[in-house]
Motif scaffolding. Sequence first.
Motif, PDB file in Angstrom:
ATOM      1  N   UNK A 226       0.829  -1.207   0.000  1.00  0.00           N
ATOM      2  CA  UNK A 226       0.000   0.000   0.000  1.00  0.00           C
ATOM      3  C   UNK A 226       0.866   1.260   0.000  1.00  0.00           C
ATOM      4  N   UNK A 227       1.959   1.233   0.769  1.00  0.00           N
ATOM      5  CA  UNK A 227       2.839   2.405   0.870  1.00  0.00           C
ATOM      6  C   UNK A 227       3.678   2.619  -0.382  1.00  0.00           C
ATOM      7  N   UNK A 228       3.751   1.607  -1.254  1.00  0.00           N
ATOM      8  CA  UNK A 228       4.541   1.747  -2.476  1.00  0.00           C
ATOM      9  C   UNK A 228       3.757   2.363  -3.628  1.00  0.00           C
ATOM     10  N   UNK A 229       2.560   2.869  -3.346  1.00  0.00           N
ATOM     11  CA  UNK A 229       1.804   3.587  -4.371  1.00  0.00           C
ATOM     12  C   UNK A 229       2.587   4.826  -4.798  1.00  0.00           C
ATOM     13  N   UNK A 231       1.939   7.906  -5.473  1.00  0.00           N
ATOM     14  CA  UNK A 231       1.669   9.158  -4.771  1.00  0.00           C
ATOM     15  C   UNK A 231       2.324   9.182  -3.395  1.00  0.00           C
ATOM     16  N   UNK A 232       2.319   8.054  -2.725  1.00  0.00           N
ATOM     17  CA  UNK A 232       2.915   7.987  -1.392  1.00  0.00           C
ATOM     18  C   UNK A 232       4.443   8.053  -1.473  1.00  0.00           C
ATOM     19  N   UNK A 233       5.021   7.336  -2.436  1.00  0.00           N
ATOM     20  CA  UNK A 233       6.480   7.372  -2.621  1.00  0.00           C
ATOM     21  C   UNK A 233       6.927   8.783  -2.982  1.00  0.00           C
ATOM     22  N   UNK A 234       6.151   9.447  -3.845  1.00  0.00           N
ATOM     23  CA  UNK A 234       6.489  10.808  -4.267  1.00  0.00           C
ATOM     24  C   UNK A 234       6.526  11.756  -3.074  1.00  0.00           C
ATOM     25  N   UNK A 235       5.559  11.605  -2.168  1.00  0.00           N
ATOM     26  CA  UNK A 235       5.537  12.444  -0.970  1.00  0.00           C
ATOM     27  C   UNK A 235       6.750  12.156  -0.088  1.00  0.00           C
ATOM     28  N   UNK A 236       7.096  10.880   0.080  1.00  0.00           N
ATOM     29  CA  UNK A 236       8.275  10.521   0.886  1.00  0.00           C
ATOM     30  C   UNK A 236       9.532  11.172   0.319  1.00  0.00           C
ATOM     31  N   UNK A 249      16.037  11.098   8.001  1.00  0.00           N
ATOM     32  CA  UNK A 249      16.471   9.773   8.445  1.00  0.00           C
ATOM     33  C   UNK A 249      15.279   8.827   8.508  1.00  0.00           C
ATOM     34  N   UNK A 250      14.142   9.317   9.000  1.00  0.00           N
ATOM     35  CA  UNK A 250      12.932   8.479   9.039  1.00  0.00           C
ATOM     36  C   UNK A 250      12.500   8.061   7.640  1.00  0.00           C
ATOM     37  N   UNK A 251      12.628   8.978   6.685  1.00  0.00           N
ATOM     38  CA  UNK A 251      12.272   8.648   5.297  1.00  0.00           C
ATOM     39  C   UNK A 251      13.157   7.527   4.756  1.00  0.00           C
ATOM     40  N   UNK A 252      14.458   7.624   5.029  1.00  0.00           N
ATOM     41  CA  UNK A 252      15.368   6.584   4.543  1.00  0.00           C
ATOM     42  C   UNK A 252      15.049   5.243   5.200  1.00  0.00           C
ATOM     43  N   UNK A 253      14.713   5.276   6.482  1.00  0.00           N
ATOM     44  CA  UNK A 253      14.375   4.026   7.180  1.00  0.00           C
ATOM     45  C   UNK A 253      13.112   3.389   6.610  1.00  0.00           C
ATOM     46  N   UNK A 255      11.844   3.847   3.523  1.00  0.00           N
ATOM     47  CA  UNK A 255      12.130   3.363   2.165  1.00  0.00           C
ATOM     48  C   UNK A 255      12.895   2.048   2.227  1.00  0.00           C
ATOM     49  N   UNK A 256      13.837   1.953   3.168  1.00  0.00           N
ATOM     50  CA  UNK A 256      14.597   0.707   3.331  1.00  0.00           C
ATOM     51  C   UNK A 256      13.674  -0.444   3.741  1.00  0.00           C
TER      52      UNK A 256
END
Length: 448
Positions: A226-229, A231-236, A249-253, A255-256
Amino acid sequence: MPMFQPSRRDGVVGYEGGGDGHVLDLDTAVKDGVLGGVGGGVVGAGVEKLDLKKMIEELDLSEVPSVFICPISLEPMQDPVTLCTGQTYERSNILKWFSLGHFTCPTTMQELWDESITPNRTLYHLIYTWFSQKYLLMKKKSEDVQGRASELLETLKKVKGQARVQALKELQLVVAAHATARKTVIDEGGVAVISSLLGPFTSHAVGSEVIGILVNLTLDSESKTNLMQPAKISLMVDILNEGCIETKINCTRLIEMLMEEKDFRSEVVSSHSLLVGLMRLVKDKRHSNGVLPGLKVLRTICLHKEVRALIVSLGAVPQLVELLPALDADCLESALFILDALSTVQEGRLALKECSNTIPNMVRLLMRVSECCTQYALSILWSVCKLAPEECSSVAVDAGLAAKLLLVIQSSCNPVLKQRSAELLKLCSLNYSDTIFISKCKLTRTIQ
């Protein structure tokens, strides 16, 4: 032998004389500091049903009064007994000591004139009361935290604007600090509620808090998908480029975490903006705590071969090479892994060759940090020297490569590394006679 149960006196846990010859009551114990930090209140009849072993295991406290610790196991005692020397031990530990043929006191090494052991009821009651009060306090806090997490989830379904941001901020603090709160959020479907707040029109204030919550939760496969949509990835990615260091740092965690999913697609990370954001994080000299998280994600991205050329096109190779001397061991290993992965594509090899510090930096790292780092550095040197043998070999020789390669060959490292070192040494020597090669490389001391 069964564990002693607290005696009862007017419905309160009592304190009788034990094997140590002292008579203590709770007030005296508190005044003397034996129960320091427990707080007020006395454990009532209901507490007697609590299991001491369970309380000790669940609390897992790092600081326990020293009088509660068995000198043999260095663990809190559950059934303390006292020897004739006055020393107290956990029953099972001292009996094992005796079974090994020892008839001395383990602490004082005195010979025992009396082999009997006396239950230390006083100490047992103190231990039981201290852990009971800690345990009940933990349970109450846990229940309060779970209730608050549930309330905040309900609030998020109703509020918007600044009220939503405040609710998210509080929930992030709660889940970061309490495992019970994290479990409550997951069990009550909170992941879907929180993830639904990420979208094309989500403010960065809301998005930052949502990401800060999600990285503290255990996400299942459906949640990750669900988080890999897009629109969501673009916001991250946007937040990664514009947020504060903690948010980045939270974003990188996050995505990882998403990249660990088996159905993860490389096109998700084939984003110019994402790679630029990660490189900015890695190069940020003001916030060194972002270097390792950024490198770890880049390392994972490099596992996808189709993305490597794009990373090279962003100028990642010279930037990472220049960073190497300042990195610690963990960061260094990740950076070398990335450069080694990039050297597998033609663009990466050319970029490494064109960077004037590639060879000197790699030579310095041989046999300096770890065998793993030596392996990556050797692989990179091989790729560069193989690309332009005459030009790069002479630079490598001048940088002291031959002496380092001999050290690798003579070391006890992996045979594969020794073989690669021998091949690289042979490649570097092709343009020289033996005498000149030894002279130019200053190998006399190494050979001796």
